[in-house]
Design a protein around this motif. Structure first.
Motif, PDB file in Angstrom:
ATOM      1  N   MET A  81      37.954  41.945  35.931  1.00  0.00           N
ATOM      2  CA  MET A  81      38.607  43.103  35.305  1.00  0.00           C
ATOM      3  C   MET A  81      37.908  44.409  35.682  1.00  0.00           C
ATOM      4  N   TYR A  82      36.640  44.335  35.989  1.00  0.00           N
ATOM      5  CA  TYR A  82      35.855  45.520  36.332  1.00  0.00           C
ATOM      6  C   TYR A  82      35.850  45.786  37.835  1.00  0.00           C
ATOM      7  N   GLY A  83      36.512  44.929  38.576  1.00  0.00           N
ATOM      8  CA  GLY A  83      36.542  45.070  40.024  1.00  0.00           C
ATOM      9  C   GLY A  83      37.574  46.083  40.468  1.00  0.00           C
ATOM     10  N   PRO A  84      37.839  46.122  41.746  1.00  0.00           N
ATOM     11  CA  PRO A  84      38.844  47.065  42.233  1.00  0.00           C
ATOM     12  C   PRO A  84      40.243  46.695  41.736  1.00  0.00           C
ATOM     13  N   PRO A  85      41.137  47.677  41.667  1.00  0.00           N
ATOM     14  CA  PRO A  85      42.502  47.411  41.203  1.00  0.00           C
ATOM     15  C   PRO A  85      43.300  46.606  42.223  1.00  0.00           C
ATOM     16  N   GLY A  86      44.349  45.948  41.704  1.00  0.00           N
ATOM     17  CA  GLY A  86      45.254  45.211  42.580  1.00  0.00           C
ATOM     18  C   GLY A  86      44.839  43.778  42.828  1.00  0.00           C
ATOM     19  N   PHE A  87      44.038  43.225  41.947  1.00  0.00           N
ATOM     20  CA  PHE A  87      43.639  41.821  42.028  1.00  0.00           C
ATOM     21  C   PHE A  87      44.129  41.100  40.784  1.00  0.00           C
ATOM     22  N   ALA A  88      44.315  39.795  40.885  1.00  0.00           N
ATOM     23  CA  ALA A  88      44.772  38.992  39.751  1.00  0.00           C
ATOM     24  C   ALA A  88      43.581  38.564  38.900  1.00  0.00           C
ATOM     25  N   TYR A  89      43.744  38.695  37.593  1.00  0.00           N
ATOM     26  CA  TYR A  89      42.781  38.163  36.626  1.00  0.00           C
ATOM     27  C   TYR A  89      43.517  37.038  35.899  1.00  0.00           C
ATOM     28  N   VAL A  90      43.141  35.796  36.201  1.00  0.00           N
ATOM     29  CA  VAL A  90      43.807  34.624  35.622  1.00  0.00           C
ATOM     30  C   VAL A  90      42.786  33.846  34.816  1.00  0.00           C
ATOM     31  N   TYR A  91      43.133  33.540  33.579  1.00  0.00           N
ATOM     32  CA  TYR A  91      42.220  32.803  32.709  1.00  0.00           C
ATOM     33  C   TYR A  91      42.993  31.741  31.935  1.00  0.00           C
ATOM     34  N   LEU A  92      42.263  30.854  31.318  1.00  0.00           N
ATOM     35  CA  LEU A  92      42.832  29.751  30.544  1.00  0.00           C
ATOM     36  C   LEU A  92      42.664  30.041  29.061  1.00  0.00           C
ATOM     37  N   ILE A  93      43.742  29.859  28.276  1.00  0.00           N
ATOM     38  CA  ILE A  93      43.646  29.995  26.821  1.00  0.00           C
ATOM     39  C   ILE A  93      43.979  28.656  26.172  1.00  0.00           C
ATOM     40  N   TYR A  94      43.362  28.409  25.040  1.00  0.00           N
ATOM     41  CA  TYR A  94      43.561  27.170  24.281  1.00  0.00           C
ATOM     42  C   TYR A  94      43.305  25.930  25.133  1.00  0.00           C
ATOM     43  N   GLY A  95      42.576  26.092  26.223  1.00  0.00           N
ATOM     44  CA  GLY A  95      42.260  24.970  27.098  1.00  0.00           C
ATOM     45  C   GLY A  95      43.441  24.395  27.849  1.00  0.00           C
ATOM     46  N   MET A  96      44.603  25.090  27.819  1.00  0.00           N
ATOM     47  CA  MET A  96      45.778  24.513  28.466  1.00  0.00           C
ATOM     48  C   MET A  96      46.772  25.491  29.072  1.00  0.00           C
ATOM     49  N   HIS A  97      46.707  26.760  28.750  1.00  0.00           N
ATOM     50  CA  HIS A  97      47.679  27.726  29.272  1.00  0.00           C
ATOM     51  C   HIS A  97      46.971  28.782  30.109  1.00  0.00           C
ATOM     52  N   HIS A  98      47.470  29.011  31.315  1.00  0.00           N
ATOM     53  CA  HIS A  98      46.939  30.079  32.146  1.00  0.00           C
ATOM     54  C   HIS A  98      47.690  31.369  31.829  1.00  0.00           C
ATOM     55  N   CYS A  99      46.992  32.484  31.943  1.00  0.00           N
ATOM     56  CA  CYS A  99      47.594  33.800  31.761  1.00  0.00           C
ATOM     57  C   CYS A  99      47.227  34.653  32.966  1.00  0.00           C
ATOM     58  N   MET A 100      48.189  35.422  33.468  1.00  0.00           N
ATOM     59  CA  MET A 100      47.949  36.266  34.635  1.00  0.00           C
ATOM     60  C   MET A 100      47.983  37.734  34.263  1.00  0.00           C
ATOM     61  N   ASN A 101      46.947  38.426  34.700  1.00  0.00           N
ATOM     62  CA  ASN A 101      46.831  39.866  34.529  1.00  0.00           C
ATOM     63  C   ASN A 101      46.692  40.516  35.892  1.00  0.00           C
ATOM     64  N   VAL A 102      47.014  41.786  35.942  1.00  0.00           N
ATOM     65  CA  VAL A 102      46.853  42.599  37.144  1.00  0.00           C
ATOM     66  C   VAL A 102      45.776  43.637  36.834  1.00  0.00           C
ATOM     67  N   VAL A 103      44.693  43.657  37.606  1.00  0.00           N
ATOM     68  CA  VAL A 103      43.599  44.600  37.381  1.00  0.00           C
ATOM     69  C   VAL A 103      44.067  46.005  37.760  1.00  0.00           C
ATOM     70  N   THR A 104      43.728  46.981  36.887  1.00  0.00           N
ATOM     71  CA  THR A 104      44.172  48.361  37.067  1.00  0.00           C
ATOM     72  C   THR A 104      43.000  49.344  36.976  1.00  0.00           C
ATOM     73  N   GLU A 105      43.309  50.578  37.265  1.00  0.00           N
ATOM     74  CA  GLU A 105      42.394  51.723  37.191  1.00  0.00           C
ATOM     75  C   GLU A 105      41.245  51.596  38.187  1.00  0.00           C
ATOM     76  N   GLN A 106      40.296  52.508  38.098  1.00  0.00           N
ATOM     77  CA  GLN A 106      39.210  52.525  39.076  1.00  0.00           C
ATOM     78  C   GLN A 106      38.219  51.399  38.808  1.00  0.00           C
ATOM     79  N   GLU A 107      37.503  51.017  39.856  1.00  0.00           N
ATOM     80  CA  GLU A 107      36.491  49.968  39.740  1.00  0.00           C
ATOM     81  C   GLU A 107      35.483  50.365  38.671  1.00  0.00           C
ATOM     82  N   GLY A 108      35.124  49.389  37.820  1.00  0.00           N
ATOM     83  CA  GLY A 108      34.161  49.622  36.746  1.00  0.00           C
ATOM     84  C   GLY A 108      34.787  49.936  35.403  1.00  0.00           C
TER      85      GLY A 108
END
Length: 186
Positions: free
Chosen positions: A68-95
């Motif tokens: 999330m703190y990296g450069p914009p335009g990358f996928a942030y994908v994580y697991l919730i409840y040990g079974m569902h993936h969620c996809m985010n798009v990183v935004t704004e400036q690095e950091g």
């Protein structure tokens, strides 16, 4: 494979709430085993930085949130409840530590299953933790402009499932296309 006009990195390097709104109507494409899965983004939520108590970045930089703190335009994908993936798009400036959660998609081609919710859309689009940190300007996983621009109204409302975030729980940072039958919740 069809030719697409991918969103440039500069699209993501902007205010997170604005990116969330501007992602509506754009197309998410994931090529899996030579098959192009293609869907229209119809619902998204903005997580605007470490000061946003609903955001994973509010806990600081951890192995999970570092992307999330990296450069914009990358996928942030994580697991919730040990079974569902969620996809985010990183935004704004690095950091900055901001991202947009994709909440619902309208299937266009080769999408099997329900796409009305973050975990369901990831399953239908074959998105899992292997896509965490993936550059969204790549050839096999990206967001593109639609062939024809459609006009629609955007509805803003509080985000879903963030009651723990005090005043941030009521912030109108969830956006969806008005009247679209594929949104996760009315």
């Amino acid at each position: 494979m069809k030719r697409y006009k991918k969103l440039p990195r500069s699209f993501y390097a902007r205010d997170t709430a604005q990116v969330a709104q501007d992602l509506l109507g754009k197309h998410l494409v994931h090529v899996v085993d030579g098959v192009e899965r293609h869907a229209r983004i119809v619902e998204a939520e903005a997580y605007i930085g470490a000061h946003d108590l609903a955001s994973h970045s509010s806990k600081g930089i951890t192995p999970r949130t570092a992307i999330m703190y990296g450069p914009p335009g990358f996928a942030y994908v994580y697991l919730i409840y040990g079974m569902h993936h969620c996809m985010n798009v990183v935004t704004e400036q690095e950091g900055h530590g901001a991202a947009v959660l994709l909440r619902a998609l309208e299937p266009i081609a080769n999408v099997d299953g329900n796409t009305k919710g973050p975990g369901l859309l990831c399953r239908a689009m074959a998105i899992d933790k292997r896509m965490n940190g993936h550059d969204l300007l790549s050839e096999d996983f990206f967001i593109a402009e639609p062939e024809t621009k459609e006009s629609f109204s955007i509805v803003a409302s509080p985000r879903i499932g963030v009651a723990y975030a005090a005043d941030w729980a009521e912030a109108h940072l969830r956006f969806h296309i008005e009247g679209n039958p594929f949104i996760s919740r009315k």
